[in-house]
Motif scaffolding. Structure first.
Motif, PDB file in Angstrom:
ATOM      1  N   THR A 124       0.859  -1.196   0.000  1.00 49.79           N
ATOM      2  CA  THR A 124       0.000   0.000   0.000  1.00 49.79           C
ATOM      3  C   THR A 124       0.886   1.235   0.000  1.00 49.79           C
ATOM      4  OG1 THR A 124       0.024   0.093   2.404  1.00 49.79           O
ATOM      5  CG2 THR A 124      -1.783  -1.150   1.401  1.00 49.79           C
ATOM      6  N   ASP A 125       0.318   2.369  -0.388  1.00 48.60           N
ATOM      7  CA  ASP A 125       1.082   3.621  -0.365  1.00 48.60           C
ATOM      8  C   ASP A 125       1.562   3.936   1.042  1.00 48.60           C
ATOM      9  OD1 ASP A 125       0.819   4.018  -3.023  1.00 48.60           O
ATOM     10  OD2 ASP A 125      -0.972   5.280  -2.875  1.00 48.60           O
ATOM     11  N   GLU A 126       0.663   3.710   2.024  1.00 48.07           N
ATOM     12  CA  GLU A 126       1.044   4.019   3.417  1.00 48.07           C
ATOM     13  C   GLU A 126       2.188   3.118   3.864  1.00 48.07           C
ATOM     14  OE1 GLU A 126      -2.384   2.908   2.800  1.00 48.07           O
ATOM     15  OE2 GLU A 126      -2.556   4.948   2.036  1.00 48.07           O
ATOM     16  N   GLY A 127       2.077   1.829   3.516  1.00 46.91           N
ATOM     17  CA  GLY A 127       3.129   0.880   3.882  1.00 46.91           C
ATOM     18  C   GLY A 127       4.461   1.298   3.292  1.00 46.91           C
ATOM     19  N   LEU A 128       4.442   1.692   2.018  1.00 47.23           N
ATOM     20  CA  LEU A 128       5.683   2.111   1.364  1.00 47.23           C
ATOM     21  C   LEU A 128       6.283   3.320   2.066  1.00 47.23           C
ATOM     22  CD1 LEU A 128       4.773   1.717  -2.410  1.00 47.23           C
ATOM     23  CD2 LEU A 128       6.724   0.657  -1.260  1.00 47.23           C
ATOM     24  N   GLU A 129       5.429   4.245   2.448  1.00 48.16           N
ATOM     25  CA  GLU A 129       5.910   5.463   3.097  1.00 48.16           C
ATOM     26  C   GLU A 129       6.575   5.130   4.448  1.00 48.16           C
ATOM     27  OE1 GLU A 129       6.315   8.205   1.726  1.00 48.16           O
ATOM     28  OE2 GLU A 129       7.039   9.183   3.559  1.00 48.16           O
ATOM     29  N   VAL A 130       5.904   4.289   5.238  1.00 53.61           N
ATOM     30  CA  VAL A 130       6.442   3.900   6.546  1.00 53.61           C
ATOM     31  C   VAL A 130       7.778   3.188   6.354  1.00 53.61           C
ATOM     32  CG1 VAL A 130       6.087   2.281   8.465  1.00 53.61           C
ATOM     33  CG2 VAL A 130       4.217   3.768   7.728  1.00 53.61           C
ATOM     34  N   LEU A 131       7.800   2.243   5.430  1.00 50.46           N
ATOM     35  CA  LEU A 131       9.021   1.463   5.230  1.00 50.46           C
ATOM     36  C   LEU A 131      10.165   2.337   4.741  1.00 50.46           C
ATOM     37  CD1 LEU A 131      10.509  -1.195   5.245  1.00 50.46           C
ATOM     38  CD2 LEU A 131       9.606  -1.685   2.981  1.00 50.46           C
ATOM     39  N   ARG A 132       9.869   3.253   3.811  1.00 53.71           N
ATOM     40  CA  ARG A 132      10.929   4.130   3.280  1.00 53.71           C
ATOM     41  C   ARG A 132      11.570   4.936   4.398  1.00 53.71           C
ATOM     42  NH1 ARG A 132       7.682   5.336  -1.579  1.00 53.71           N
ATOM     43  NH2 ARG A 132       8.677   3.999  -3.118  1.00 53.71           N
ATOM     44  N   GLN A 133      10.733   5.469   5.260  1.00 55.49           N
ATOM     45  CA  GLN A 133      11.283   6.303   6.337  1.00 55.49           C
ATOM     46  C   GLN A 133      12.114   5.464   7.308  1.00 55.49           C
ATOM     47  OE1 GLN A 133       8.591   8.947   8.340  1.00 55.49           O
ATOM     48  NE2 GLN A 133       7.358   9.212   6.506  1.00 55.49           N
ATOM     49  N   ALA A 134      11.586   4.301   7.672  1.00 56.87           N
ATOM     50  CA  ALA A 134      12.311   3.455   8.621  1.00 56.87           C
ATOM     51  C   ALA A 134      13.624   2.987   8.011  1.00 56.87           C
ATOM     52  CB  ALA A 134      11.452   2.255   9.012  1.00 56.87           C
ATOM     53  N   ASP A 135      13.578   2.603   6.746  1.00 54.19           N
ATOM     54  CA  ASP A 135      14.777   2.108   6.071  1.00 54.19           C
ATOM     55  C   ASP A 135      15.840   3.201   5.963  1.00 54.19           C
ATOM     56  OD1 ASP A 135      15.971  -0.118   4.396  1.00 54.19           O
ATOM     57  OD2 ASP A 135      16.043   1.560   2.976  1.00 54.19           O
ATOM     58  N   ALA A 136      15.378   4.433   5.708  1.00 58.87           N
ATOM     59  CA  ALA A 136      16.331   5.542   5.598  1.00 58.87           C
ATOM     60  C   ALA A 136      17.045   5.743   6.928  1.00 58.87           C
ATOM     61  CB  ALA A 136      15.604   6.816   5.181  1.00 58.87           C
ATOM     62  N   ILE A 137      16.331   5.520   8.028  1.00 59.42           N
ATOM     63  CA  ILE A 137      16.969   5.675   9.354  1.00 59.42           C
ATOM     64  C   ILE A 137      18.003   4.577   9.578  1.00 59.42           C
ATOM     65  CG2 ILE A 137      16.521   5.561  11.848  1.00 59.42           C
ATOM     66  CD1 ILE A 137      13.810   7.005  11.217  1.00 59.42           C
ATOM     67  N   VAL A 138      17.659   3.341   9.224  1.00 59.23           N
ATOM     68  CA  VAL A 138      18.628   2.240   9.367  1.00 59.23           C
ATOM     69  C   VAL A 138      19.891   2.560   8.565  1.00 59.23           C
ATOM     70  CG1 VAL A 138      19.058  -0.202   8.841  1.00 59.23           C
ATOM     71  CG2 VAL A 138      16.853   0.499   9.802  1.00 59.23           C
ATOM     72  N   ARG A 139      19.692   3.009   7.327  1.00 57.59           N
ATOM     73  CA  ARG A 139      20.862   3.303   6.480  1.00 57.59           C
ATOM     74  C   ARG A 139      21.658   4.476   7.033  1.00 57.59           C
ATOM     75  NH1 ARG A 139      19.513   4.446   0.830  1.00 57.59           N
ATOM     76  NH2 ARG A 139      17.367   4.881   1.405  1.00 57.59           N
ATOM     77  N   ASP A 140      20.945   5.476   7.506  1.00 57.26           N
ATOM     78  CA  ASP A 140      21.624   6.649   8.030  1.00 57.26           C
ATOM     79  C   ASP A 140      22.461   6.291   9.260  1.00 57.26           C
ATOM     80  OD1 ASP A 140      22.149   9.468   8.169  1.00 57.26           O
ATOM     81  OD2 ASP A 140      20.883   9.486   9.969  1.00 57.26           O
ATOM     82  N   GLU A 141      21.896   5.493  10.154  1.00 61.13           N
ATOM     83  CA  GLU A 141      22.638   5.143  11.375  1.00 61.13           C
ATOM     84  C   GLU A 141      23.868   4.292  11.045  1.00 61.13           C
ATOM     85  OE1 GLU A 141      22.547   6.327  14.349  1.00 61.13           O
ATOM     86  OE2 GLU A 141      20.829   7.613  13.935  1.00 61.13           O
ATOM     87  N   VAL A 142      23.746   3.408  10.067  1.00 59.63           N
ATOM     88  CA  VAL A 142      24.925   2.612   9.685  1.00 59.63           C
ATOM     89  C   VAL A 142      25.979   3.530   9.068  1.00 59.63           C
ATOM     90  CG1 VAL A 142      25.787   0.825   8.109  1.00 59.63           C
ATOM     91  CG2 VAL A 142      23.730   0.407   9.446  1.00 59.63           C
TER      92      VAL A 142
END
Ligand code: XMP
Length: 526
Positions: free
Chosen positions: A418-436
């Motif tokens: 879903t669009d909402e799912g994609l939005e949530v995942l994108r934000q969470a994934d960006a944080i994982v990548r940023d912290e690494v």
């Protein structure tokens, strides 16, 4: 379909052919030889003899293998190889083939010899010139064999022995044929590199001219001649292989290369802009970005099954790419980032995964659109592609990028997309990548990403109960994605990821860390 032969003058200075009898180390032999700037290729043990004895072959290596030479199903060597005048190095099983063929005897060793052994050098010339490099006469070597040489053939002498193997290294008295029972290609044989160097330069008379620079120069020149005024298409993904291909082609034929990047709506946060910036602006690749988000998301509506998702995405990608290609007008070539491990027809790596990849890569497009294939990376290993990428000026952001699956975030949202799912995942994934990226961890990691689970759970925020989504963090170490282990990330890094995801991403109230290795799990969740 026969792939276009990428490198007619690849082997101007000759090559080494490795005949593969199934050793787990066969590819390593090729790499060790290439590291000495000599081009080498792995071929199955029963490859067409004219290929093995071609004019530009300067030496032949017979690999090890699991066969027992006296068994009915032993893999055999074409005798014409040994009758030729090309220098030969037989390693482990390869040496046993030589011994047997020349009339010696192999026997089942009383004790299997596995591990390090001290090699006494009996002939400090040829293979063992300047070995060991401290001038002594003993050096550790790595053994891994059950059978051993019981009786040398006539015309052969021992040039090295270990306490358990009186014939640990042998050579023919008058011809350039050498056998070693140990494995010079592995790191546990510290002087192995020097031995291979002696084989290449003392015995085969190779020239150390094969380098990433010479490769790029030869390829650029060759592609320019081949393509002329023609047009070349390629699919860009922002990954290492396709970017190296696109840049190599750009340096060869400029804007006659058209790279098509399909935005399937399943990419990570800011990925489209990054690709435009790095490939288009910074590298000057003639890049066309197709926004096909709506089409992909519509086609995926309500689909939960992972394999169905993959199929829909794969087919639609081909459709969109083909339409884009047709809108460009007539094209002559399709360039692809196929690598050596994808095409290698090796006894040891033959298997379903290699086949699946091969088919996936070609997609039938060249036949349908009458395009000729250009696969300039076909002879290369991944780390060699990175070296060439560096040579071409491709930034580390691309060269050190973690692998990202073709179906993108679709296989990281469990259940329907879903669009909402994609939005949530994108934000969470960006944080994982940023912290690494704030640590120095990424050089030890294979992949690091977030997954959106189809699980809602209860939480509390302020005075209110919440009922929200769960994010799983997946971070793995691996060498080749065949096996993987979950990364032991420092707790403070995990803590920052978790608290940032819950504070910054609306709709998430629980974060879990995936502590599963592969096997039995896989890296992706779908
Ligand atoms: P698994 O999940 O099988 O993944 O352990 C192994 C590696 O392959 C990637 N992967 C894919 N890549 N299309 C791709 O291009 C796919 O459908 C796909 N599935 C998994 C995964 O990211 C990992 O690096």
């Amino acid at each position: 379909m026969s792939a276009h032969k990428a490198l007619p003058n690849q082997t101007a200075d000759g090559r080494i052919v490795i005949l593969d009898f199934g050793s787990q180390y066969t590819q390593l032999i090729a790499r060790r030889i290439r590291e000495q700037n000599v081009y080498s290729e792995v071929h199955p043990f029963d490859t067409e003899i004219s290929e093995v004895l071609a004019d530009d072959v300067k030496g032949i290596v017979l690999s090890g293998g699991p066969s027992n030479i006296s068994s009915d199903d032993a893999l055999l060597l074409d005798r014409r190889v040994l009758e030729s005048s090309i220098p030969i190095l037989g390693i482990c099983y390869g040496m046993q083939l030589i011994v047997e063929a020349f009339g010696g005897r192999i026997c089942r060793a009383e004790r299997h010899e596995y591990g390090s052994a001290d090699l006494s050098i009996l002939d400090a010339d040829g293979l063992f010139r300047d070995i060991p490099d401290d001038g002594g006469s003993e050096t550790p070597v790595w053994m891994s064999h059950g059978d051993g040489v019981d009786k040398l053939p006539p015309d052969f002498v021992a040039i090295g022995k270990t306490p358990n193997s009186p014939f640990a290294a042998i050579r023919h008295l008058s011809r350039p044929i050498i056998g070693v029972q140990f494995h010079p290609e592995v790191a546990h044989t510290p002087e192995g590199k020097g031995m291979l160097r002696n084989f290449l330069f003392e015995i085969c008379k190779c020239k150390p001219t094969w380098t990433p620079v010479s490769f790029v120069e030869e390829q650029t020149k060759y592609i320019r001649e081949l393509v002329g005024d023609g047009k070349v298409l390629c699919a860009a993904s922002g990954g290492v292989d396709s970017t190296v291909v696109a840049e190599l082609l750009t340096q060869a034929v400029g804007d006659n290369l058209v790279a098509i990047f399909v935005d399937n709506g399943l990419l990570r946060k800011a990925e489209v802009d990054e690709v435009k910036l790095l490939l288009g602006d910074r590298l000057g690749i003639n890049l066309i970005v197709i926004d096909a988000t709506e089409r992909f998301l519509e086609a995926l509506y309500g689909v939960s099954d992972p394999q169905k998702k993959r199929k829909i995405i794969g087919n639609l990608f081909i459709e969109v790419f083909e339409e884009a290609a047709e809108s460009i007008g007539s094209c002559d070539f399709l360039a692809q980032g196929t690598l050596y491990p994808d095409v290698i027809e090796s006894v040891s790596v033959k298997g379903p995964s290699a086949l699946i990849k091969g088919h996936h890569n070609v997609w039938g497009l060249p036949e349908r659109m009458n395009l000729k294939l250009i696969e300039p990376l076909r002879p290369l290993f991944k780390d060699e592609v990175r070296l060439i990428g560096r040579e071409l000026g491709i930034p580390d952001q691309i060269l050190k990028r973690q692998p990202f699956p073709g179906p993108g975030l679709a296989v990281r949202i469990l259940g329907p997309i879903t669009d909402e799912g994609l939005e949530v995942l994108r934000q969470a994934d960006a944080i994982v990548r940023d912290e690494v990226s704030r640590t120095s961890l990424s050089s030890d990691l294979w992949q690091w990403f977030a997954v959106l689970l189809p699980v809602k759970s209860v939480g509390v925020m302020g005075d209110e109960r919440t009922y929200e989504n769960t994010i799983a963090i997946r971070v793995v170490e691996s060498l080749d994605a065949m096996t993987a282990d979950w990364a032991r990330l420092p707790h403070d890094v995990l803590a920052r990821m978790s608290s940032r995801i819950m504070n910054e991403v609306k709709g998430v109230n629980r974060v879990v860390y995936d502590i599963s290795s592969k096997p039995p799990s896989t890296i992706e969740w779908e």
